[in-house]
Design a protein around this motif. Structure first.
Motif, mmCIF file in Angstrom:
data_model
loop_
_atom_site.group_PDB
_atom_site.id
_atom_site.type_symbol
_atom_site.label_atom_id
_atom_site.label_comp_id
_atom_site.label_asym_id
_atom_site.label_seq_id
_atom_site.Cartn_x
_atom_site.Cartn_y
_atom_site.Cartn_z
ATOM 1 N N SER A 72 48.614 69.133 33.384
ATOM 2 C CA SER A 72 48.355 67.749 34.148
ATOM 3 C C SER A 72 47.014 67.242 33.330
ATOM 4 N N ILE A 73 47.001 65.793 33.846
ATOM 5 C CA ILE A 73 45.914 65.035 32.993
ATOM 6 C C ILE A 73 45.251 64.315 34.399
ATOM 7 N N GLU A 74 43.668 64.550 34.215
ATOM 8 C CA GLU A 74 42.945 63.877 35.357
ATOM 9 C C GLU A 74 42.368 62.561 34.866
ATOM 10 N N LEU A 75 42.639 61.480 35.315
ATOM 11 C CA LEU A 75 42.113 60.191 35.152
ATOM 12 C C LEU A 75 40.877 60.092 36.101
ATOM 13 N N ILE A 76 39.460 60.172 35.058
ATOM 14 C CA ILE A 76 38.383 60.373 35.816
ATOM 15 C C ILE A 76 37.527 58.855 36.094
ATOM 16 N N HIS A 77 37.684 58.071 35.190
ATOM 17 C CA HIS A 77 36.870 56.918 35.316
ATOM 18 C C HIS A 77 37.144 55.701 34.390
ATOM 19 N N THR A 78 37.199 54.548 35.090
ATOM 20 C CA THR A 78 37.708 53.529 34.412
ATOM 21 C C THR A 78 36.463 52.465 34.280
ATOM 22 N N VAL A 79 36.222 51.913 32.999
ATOM 23 C CA VAL A 79 35.069 50.805 32.777
ATOM 24 C C VAL A 79 35.675 49.931 31.775
ATOM 25 N N THR A 80 35.492 48.484 32.357
ATOM 26 C CA THR A 80 35.937 47.230 31.612
ATOM 27 C C THR A 80 34.605 46.369 31.360
ATOM 28 N N GLN A 100 51.901 57.899 28.941
ATOM 29 C CA GLN A 100 51.827 59.228 27.890
ATOM 30 C C GLN A 100 51.982 60.571 28.598
ATOM 31 N N ALA A 101 51.694 60.679 29.932
ATOM 32 C CA ALA A 101 51.523 61.749 30.851
ATOM 33 C C ALA A 101 53.288 62.024 31.012
ATOM 34 N N ARG A 102 53.878 60.838 31.414
ATOM 35 C CA ARG A 102 55.465 61.220 31.470
ATOM 36 C C ARG A 102 56.268 61.603 30.200
ATOM 37 N N ARG A 103 55.796 61.207 29.147
ATOM 38 C CA ARG A 103 56.284 61.688 27.881
ATOM 39 C C ARG A 103 56.091 63.091 27.574
ATOM 40 N N ASP A 104 54.715 63.423 27.864
ATOM 41 C CA ASP A 104 54.462 64.827 27.728
ATOM 42 C C ASP A 104 54.667 65.612 28.901
ATOM 43 N N GLY A 105 55.314 65.471 29.882
ATOM 44 C CA GLY A 105 55.676 66.174 31.066
ATOM 45 C C GLY A 105 54.434 66.635 31.922
ATOM 46 N N LEU A 106 53.450 65.736 32.192
ATOM 47 C CA LEU A 106 52.304 66.131 32.822
ATOM 48 C C LEU A 106 52.250 65.436 34.211
ATOM 49 N N THR A 107 51.658 66.150 34.956
ATOM 50 C CA THR A 107 51.389 65.399 36.313
ATOM 51 C C THR A 107 50.033 64.834 36.107
ATOM 52 N N VAL A 108 49.763 63.648 36.911
ATOM 53 C CA VAL A 108 48.383 63.094 37.013
ATOM 54 C C VAL A 108 47.639 63.176 38.278
ATOM 55 N N ASN A 109 46.464 63.362 38.122
ATOM 56 C CA ASN A 109 45.576 63.411 39.150
ATOM 57 C C ASN A 109 44.306 62.269 39.086
ATOM 58 N N PRO A 110 44.658 61.431 39.728
ATOM 59 C CA PRO A 110 43.820 60.224 39.827
ATOM 60 C C PRO A 110 42.582 60.274 40.569
ATOM 61 N N ILE A 111 41.502 60.625 39.615
ATOM 62 C CA ILE A 111 40.259 60.675 40.466
ATOM 63 C C ILE A 111 39.427 59.466 40.471
ATOM 64 N N CYS A 112 39.644 58.490 39.600
ATOM 65 C CA CYS A 112 39.210 57.027 39.740
ATOM 66 C C CYS A 112 39.579 56.231 40.753
ATOM 67 N N PRO A 113 38.801 55.828 41.513
ATOM 68 C CA PRO A 113 39.126 54.859 42.445
ATOM 69 C C PRO A 113 39.936 53.753 42.013
ATOM 70 N N PHE A 114 39.791 53.073 40.947
ATOM 71 C CA PHE A 114 40.905 52.233 40.377
ATOM 72 C C PHE A 114 42.025 52.495 39.900
ATOM 73 N N VAL A 115 42.264 53.674 39.374
ATOM 74 C CA VAL A 115 43.569 54.515 39.130
ATOM 75 C C VAL A 115 44.298 54.743 40.398
ATOM 76 N N GLU A 116 43.659 55.008 41.471
ATOM 77 C CA GLU A 116 44.297 55.509 42.801
ATOM 78 C C GLU A 116 44.911 53.926 43.412
ATOM 79 N N SER A 117 44.171 53.061 43.193
ATOM 80 C CA SER A 117 44.636 51.596 43.787
ATOM 81 C C SER A 117 45.727 51.199 42.958
ATOM 82 N N TRP A 118 45.779 51.492 41.380
ATOM 83 C CA TRP A 118 46.906 50.872 40.513
ATOM 84 C C TRP A 118 48.002 51.508 41.102
ATOM 85 N N VAL A 119 48.131 53.199 41.422
ATOM 86 C CA VAL A 119 49.168 53.856 41.963
ATOM 87 C C VAL A 119 49.600 53.343 43.178
#
Length: 134
Positions: A72-80, A100-119
């Motif tokens: 898996s991959i944990e998406l931790i923090h987004t900054v712009t 990239q996660a899909r290509r690598d066969g990983l699950t995604v753990n969205p820790i970052c609130p922006f990533v959660e809202s994107w999902v």
């Protein structure tokens, strides 16, 4: 499921990946113009720093910190950069990370609130989200 042709290609560090490269040994962009473009945003994976970078006209304008685990991959923090907010840099980062996660066969753990809202705005990507699948 998204067509493979629609998935972003991520520019990758020379030292970090053995996959096809879009940067040369000096870190200079390849002359063929490769690298995923999301509008004017290019995304590259800086695996040595555990982050994706959004680049506009050669300037890094956003980052997405991650931790890659075995399956898996944990998406931790987004900054712009405030001057570039609203130009799609953060969304481009998350989209590229999911592709990239899909290509690598990983699950995604969205820790970052922006990533959660994107999902939440892209439920078609929720099939690779760890846990409840949103």
């Amino acid at each position: 499921m998204t067509d493979v042709a629609d998935q972003p290609h991520i520019e990758q560090d020379y030292e970090d990946r053995a996959a096809p490269l879009t940067r040369d040994r000096r870190g200079v962009d390849a002359p063929d113009g490769s690298g995923e473009q999301h509008g004017q945003v290019q995304v590259r994976d800086r695996a040595s720093a555990s982050r994706y970078e959004a680049v506009i006209e050669g300037e890094t304008v956003g980052i997405l910190q991650y931790e890659r685990l075995r399956d898996s991959i944990e998406l931790i923090h987004t900054v712009t950069d405030p001057a570039h907010r609203g130009h799609g840099a953060a969304s481009a980062l998350v989209h590229a990370a999911f592709a990239q996660a899909r290509r690598d066969g990983l699950t995604v753990n969205p820790i970052c609130p922006f990533v959660e809202s994107w999902v939440n705005r892209h439920p078609e990507e929720a099939d690779i989200v760890a846990g409840d699948g949103r």
